[in-house]
Design a protein around this motif. Structure first.
Motif, PDB file in Angstrom:
ATOM      1  N   ASN A 163      -2.842 -12.318  10.229  1.00  0.00           N
ATOM      2  CA  ASN A 163      -4.070 -11.526  10.120  1.00  0.00           C
ATOM      3  C   ASN A 163      -4.189 -10.846   8.752  1.00  0.00           C
ATOM      4  N   LEU A 164      -3.592 -11.456   7.731  1.00  0.00           N
ATOM      5  CA  LEU A 164      -3.637 -10.875   6.395  1.00  0.00           C
ATOM      6  C   LEU A 164      -3.775 -11.994   5.362  1.00  0.00           C
ATOM      7  N   GLY A 165      -4.806 -11.917   4.556  1.00  0.00           N
ATOM      8  CA  GLY A 165      -5.000 -12.938   3.537  1.00  0.00           C
ATOM      9  C   GLY A 165      -6.131 -12.581   2.603  1.00  0.00           C
ATOM     10  N   TYR A 166      -6.341 -13.441   1.616  1.00  0.00           N
ATOM     11  CA  TYR A 166      -7.413 -13.182   0.652  1.00  0.00           C
ATOM     12  C   TYR A 166      -7.917 -14.504   0.081  1.00  0.00           C
ATOM     13  N   ALA A 167      -9.108 -14.449  -0.491  1.00  0.00           N
ATOM     14  CA  ALA A 167      -9.699 -15.615  -1.136  1.00  0.00           C
ATOM     15  C   ALA A 167     -10.587 -15.129  -2.265  1.00  0.00           C
ATOM     16  N   MET A 168     -10.763 -15.983  -3.270  1.00  0.00           N
ATOM     17  CA  MET A 168     -11.635 -15.627  -4.393  1.00  0.00           C
ATOM     18  C   MET A 168     -12.224 -16.882  -5.006  1.00  0.00           C
ATOM     19  N   VAL A 169     -13.376 -16.690  -5.662  1.00  0.00           N
ATOM     20  CA  VAL A 169     -14.018 -17.731  -6.455  1.00  0.00           C
ATOM     21  C   VAL A 169     -14.434 -17.114  -7.780  1.00  0.00           C
ATOM     22  N   CYS A 170     -14.118 -17.800  -8.876  1.00  0.00           N
ATOM     23  CA  CYS A 170     -14.513 -17.370 -10.218  1.00  0.00           C
ATOM     24  C   CYS A 170     -15.304 -18.488 -10.884  1.00  0.00           C
ATOM     25  N   ASP A 171     -16.343 -18.121 -11.603  1.00  0.00           N
ATOM     26  CA  ASP A 171     -17.206 -19.069 -12.314  1.00  0.00           C
ATOM     27  C   ASP A 171     -17.284 -18.619 -13.769  1.00  0.00           C
ATOM     28  N   PRO A 193     -16.524  -5.164   9.634  1.00  0.00           N
ATOM     29  CA  PRO A 193     -15.687  -5.673  10.726  1.00  0.00           C
ATOM     30  C   PRO A 193     -15.596  -7.195  10.618  1.00  0.00           C
ATOM     31  N   PHE A 194     -14.430  -7.739  10.969  1.00  0.00           N
ATOM     32  CA  PHE A 194     -14.231  -9.190  10.907  1.00  0.00           C
ATOM     33  C   PHE A 194     -13.531  -9.637  12.184  1.00  0.00           C
ATOM     34  N   PRO A 195     -14.303  -9.700  13.279  1.00  0.00           N
ATOM     35  CA  PRO A 195     -13.697 -10.054  14.582  1.00  0.00           C
ATOM     36  C   PRO A 195     -13.364 -11.538  14.661  1.00  0.00           C
ATOM     37  N   GLU A 196     -12.636 -11.895  15.707  1.00  0.00           N
ATOM     38  CA  GLU A 196     -12.307 -13.304  15.936  1.00  0.00           C
ATOM     39  C   GLU A 196     -13.581 -14.140  16.060  1.00  0.00           C
ATOM     40  N   ARG A 197     -13.471 -15.369  15.589  1.00  0.00           N
ATOM     41  CA  ARG A 197     -14.534 -16.370  15.599  1.00  0.00           C
ATOM     42  C   ARG A 197     -15.563 -16.161  14.497  1.00  0.00           C
ATOM     43  N   ASN A 198     -15.426 -15.105  13.706  1.00  0.00           N
ATOM     44  CA  ASN A 198     -16.269 -14.961  12.527  1.00  0.00           C
ATOM     45  C   ASN A 198     -15.666 -15.757  11.377  1.00  0.00           C
ATOM     46  N   ALA A 199     -16.491 -16.028  10.381  1.00  0.00           N
ATOM     47  CA  ALA A 199     -16.032 -16.744   9.197  1.00  0.00           C
ATOM     48  C   ALA A 199     -16.785 -16.239   7.980  1.00  0.00           C
ATOM     49  N   ILE A 200     -16.212 -16.474   6.805  1.00  0.00           N
ATOM     50  CA  ILE A 200     -16.909 -16.165   5.564  1.00  0.00           C
ATOM     51  C   ILE A 200     -16.918 -17.397   4.669  1.00  0.00           C
ATOM     52  N   LEU A 201     -17.972 -17.488   3.875  1.00  0.00           N
ATOM     53  CA  LEU A 201     -18.096 -18.508   2.849  1.00  0.00           C
ATOM     54  C   LEU A 201     -18.175 -17.811   1.502  1.00  0.00           C
ATOM     55  N   LEU A 202     -17.272 -18.150   0.592  1.00  0.00           N
ATOM     56  CA  LEU A 202     -17.330 -17.708  -0.792  1.00  0.00           C
ATOM     57  C   LEU A 202     -17.756 -18.913  -1.623  1.00  0.00           C
ATOM     58  N   CYS A 203     -18.707 -18.733  -2.535  1.00  0.00           N
ATOM     59  CA  CYS A 203     -19.169 -19.887  -3.298  1.00  0.00           C
ATOM     60  C   CYS A 203     -19.724 -19.487  -4.661  1.00  0.00           C
ATOM     61  N   SER A 204     -19.708 -20.440  -5.569  1.00  0.00           N
ATOM     62  CA  SER A 204     -20.344 -20.267  -6.869  1.00  0.00           C
ATOM     63  C   SER A 204     -21.823 -20.627  -6.746  1.00  0.00           C
ATOM     64  N   ASP A 205     -22.590 -20.322  -7.801  1.00  0.00           N
ATOM     65  CA  ASP A 205     -24.024 -20.580  -7.723  1.00  0.00           C
ATOM     66  C   ASP A 205     -24.350 -22.071  -7.727  1.00  0.00           C
ATOM     67  N   GLY A 206     -23.370 -22.898  -8.082  1.00  0.00           N
ATOM     68  CA  GLY A 206     -23.585 -24.338  -7.985  1.00  0.00           C
ATOM     69  C   GLY A 206     -23.818 -24.808  -6.564  1.00  0.00           C
ATOM     70  N   LEU A 207     -23.382 -24.010  -5.588  1.00  0.00           N
ATOM     71  CA  LEU A 207     -23.692 -24.271  -4.184  1.00  0.00           C
ATOM     72  C   LEU A 207     -24.828 -23.389  -3.695  1.00  0.00           C
ATOM     73  N   SER A 208     -24.763 -22.101  -3.957  1.00  0.00           N
ATOM     74  CA  SER A 208     -25.753 -21.172  -3.393  1.00  0.00           C
ATOM     75  C   SER A 208     -27.174 -21.475  -3.866  1.00  0.00           C
ATOM     76  N   ASN A 209     -27.322 -22.085  -5.047  1.00  0.00           N
ATOM     77  CA  ASN A 209     -28.659 -22.450  -5.522  1.00  0.00           C
ATOM     78  C   ASN A 209     -29.358 -23.433  -4.590  1.00  0.00           C
ATOM     79  N   TYR A 210     -28.588 -24.163  -3.799  1.00  0.00           N
ATOM     80  CA  TYR A 210     -29.166 -25.163  -2.907  1.00  0.00           C
ATOM     81  C   TYR A 210     -29.193 -24.717  -1.445  1.00  0.00           C
ATOM     82  N   LEU A 211     -28.539 -23.612  -1.123  1.00  0.00           N
ATOM     83  CA  LEU A 211     -28.442 -23.197   0.274  1.00  0.00           C
ATOM     84  C   LEU A 211     -29.748 -22.580   0.776  1.00  0.00           C
ATOM     85  N   LYS A 212     -30.097 -22.924   1.990  1.00  0.00           N
ATOM     86  CA  LYS A 212     -31.204 -22.283   2.688  1.00  0.00           C
ATOM     87  C   LYS A 212     -30.608 -21.381   3.768  1.00  0.00           C
TER      88      LYS A 212
END
Length: 244
Positions: free
Chosen positions: A29-37, A184-203
């Motif tokens: 239950n402990l971790g981290y993630a990052m994205v750099c552009d 809060p980050f309960p079970e079954r939740n998720a996060i997406l980290l992304c650069s603008d190369g993806l977010s520019n296309y997301l709806k």
């Protein structure tokens, strides 16, 4: 139990990939993630994103411990970003080839049932809960400022010629001012980290279903493929972290 996966690609147009990601699950239950552009020219942008990632990663691997208080986690994250900023800025001042370089950063730390985020620039973090996805970060960009002032609508911002002009980045000034928040980050939740190369296309209405498809497959690759099919005009990176 936390799970994390990530993918990056140079895209269909760029010759070099200046996006870098890192994800590290330290305990169940402990971790981290990052994205750099990176930004600032081919060589400089690559250096800026690499240095930012390495410095922040080193701080978190060494300093992040179970049962840390909210204030301690916040201080660790902001100290890591400040240290990265100082190193990137110093390099940009000492070497003319690196002048003006910088990097966006989105950083997420999950500790227990809490999510801590910090960001600089226009890379993004989305929270997926059930069938909904919410953008947790607000772009540090010229266009977002115009939207906030009521001078542009969100639809107009999508095609604005200054859409990619960011107002904050790691390493472009002696000090950096990241935004920080907790959720809060309960079970079954998720996060997406992304650069603008993806977010520019997301709806917005499709993010949750796209992320759920990736989680079922255990890979962020479908999001990369999606961006490439839309044109892949920039480097594209996606990192997913899920709970439970």
């Amino acid at each position: 139990m936390l799970k994390a996966t990530g993918e990056t690609h140079k895209g269909a147009v760029r010759r070099q990939n200046q996006d870098i990601f890192r994800c590290n699950i330290l305990r169940s239950n402990l971790g981290y993630a990052m994205v750099c552009d990176g930004m600032g020219g081919e060589k400089a942008g690559d250096i800026a994103s690499a240095v930012t990632t390495e410095v922040v990663d080193r701080y978190l691997r060494k300093g992040l411990k179970p049962e840390m208080s909210v204030n301690s986690i916040r201080s660790l994250m902001l100290s890591a970003i400040s240290a990265a900023n100082a190193i990137v800025y110093e390099q940009s001042q000492n070497d003319p080839d690196f002048s003006g370089m910088g990097s966006t950063l989105v950083l997420a730390v999950i500790s227990g049932s809490m999510l801590h985020i910090a960001h600089v620039g226009d890379s993004r973090i989305y929270m997926i809960a059930g069938e909904e996805a919410v953008q947790l970060t607000r772009d540090h960009s010229m266009v977002q400022m115009l939207v906030d002032r009521g001078e542009l609508t969100p639809d107009e911002a999508e095609s604005h010629p200054k859409k990619h002009y960011i107002t904050r980045a790691v390493g472009v000034a002696p000090r950096v001012d990241p935004d920080y928040a907790e959720y809060p980050f309960p079970e079954r939740n998720a996060i997406l980290l992304c650069s603008d190369g993806l977010s520019n296309y997301l709806k917005a209405e499709r993010v949750a279903s796209q992320v759920k498809d990736c989680l079922k497959r255990g890979s962020a690759r479908p999001l990369i493929d999606f961006a490439l099919k839309q044109g892949g005009a920039d480097n594209v990176t996606a990192v997913l972290v899920s709970a439970g």
